[in-house]
Motif scaffolding. Sequence first.
Motif, PDB file in Angstrom:
ATOM      1  N   ARG A 278       0.823  -1.213   0.000  1.00  0.00           N
ATOM      2  CA  ARG A 278       0.000   0.000   0.000  1.00  0.00           C
ATOM      3  C   ARG A 278       0.859   1.265   0.000  1.00  0.00           C
ATOM      4  O   ARG A 278       0.561   2.221  -0.716  1.00  0.00           O
ATOM      5  CB  ARG A 278      -0.935   0.009   1.215  1.00  0.00           C
TER       6      ARG A 278
ATOM      7  N   MET B 152       1.797   0.787  -4.416  1.00  0.00           N
ATOM      8  CA  MET B 152       0.595   1.372  -5.000  1.00  0.00           C
ATOM      9  C   MET B 152       0.804   2.795  -5.527  1.00  0.00           C
ATOM     10  O   MET B 152       0.295   3.133  -6.597  1.00  0.00           O
ATOM     11  CB  MET B 152      -0.554   1.347  -3.991  1.00  0.00           C
TER      12      MET B 152
ATOM     13  N   LEU C   7       2.225   2.683  -9.184  1.00  0.00           N
ATOM     14  CA  LEU C   7       1.593   1.894 -10.244  1.00  0.00           C
ATOM     15  C   LEU C   7       0.913   2.770 -11.292  1.00  0.00           C
ATOM     16  O   LEU C   7       0.937   2.452 -12.484  1.00  0.00           O
ATOM     17  CB  LEU C   7       0.576   0.919  -9.633  1.00  0.00           C
TER      18      LEU C   7
END
Length: 300
Positions: A102, A106, A109
């Motif tokens: 997270r 993330m 991405l």
Amino acid sequence: MDVRRLETLLLLSRRGSMRAVADETHTTTSAVSQQIAALAREAGIALIEPDGRRVRLTPAGRRLAEHAVTILAALEAARLDLDPSAEPAGTIRVAGFGTAIRRSLMPVLSRLAADHPKVRVRIHEHEPAEALSLIAADDIDLALTYDFNLAPATPDRSVVSQPLWSTEWALGVPATDPVSGDPEHSAAAVFARYRDHDWIVNSRGAADEQVVRTIASMAGFEPLVTHRADSLALLQDLVVAGLGIGLLPADQPTRPGVRLLPLRNPCPILRTSAVVRAGRTGWPPLALLLSLLQTVPARV
């Protein structure tokens, strides 16, 4: 089979004569003939047959020429995939613990998708020991792992580790507990107040338990580990229910009913790393992702 011989066979199928192949490759018809003959020996079957004063491919030769198209295209794709100067392309298999996914993965991405659409990422959630086993088996390309300064990971020359971010941890206790967290008190002094309490540690990793036992030993007692939970949310539920106490990240909010007591001298610090197999850091897609992970702000 030799790649150059496959290239020669493919040229022969397209140009129709050994002379034409020789002219295009700047060699002799004898050299072309030798290449085809050597390839036929490798294949164990005749690849050409006389056709008047020329030659033509046999049915087996035509089939092999068709395979050569696919084989040579795959080799070229592999060459481009591994070329450091080429546009990164490929699928990166990542395994890591939830917080690192997270917090580190993330955020990058969307940048990958926008700027490098040929790079894809497959994500698997695993604790460090599991992720490192997958790295060793070559089942993943990148592991997001952690250790503690008080429970350092064992060095492994088969992998390369890139530090990401770190964070202090504290002792999670019920908010109704009258014991206060005095920053001047050592971690051992804080732990000593809870020598008779039940303790909660991770169910899938031993690092935080090692930290608990290290500080407890400094306080002169052996902690009674009663509960094991992988989820920090569940650990907090257990604390609120009065079932035990345990370590929690100091930089994250807690649910109502949980209070964090700071730990000093020593302070447990969780350290995260991006781990890859030695020799793999030059693969363009992986090198790109590693560089992007470094742009995520580190907090202590």
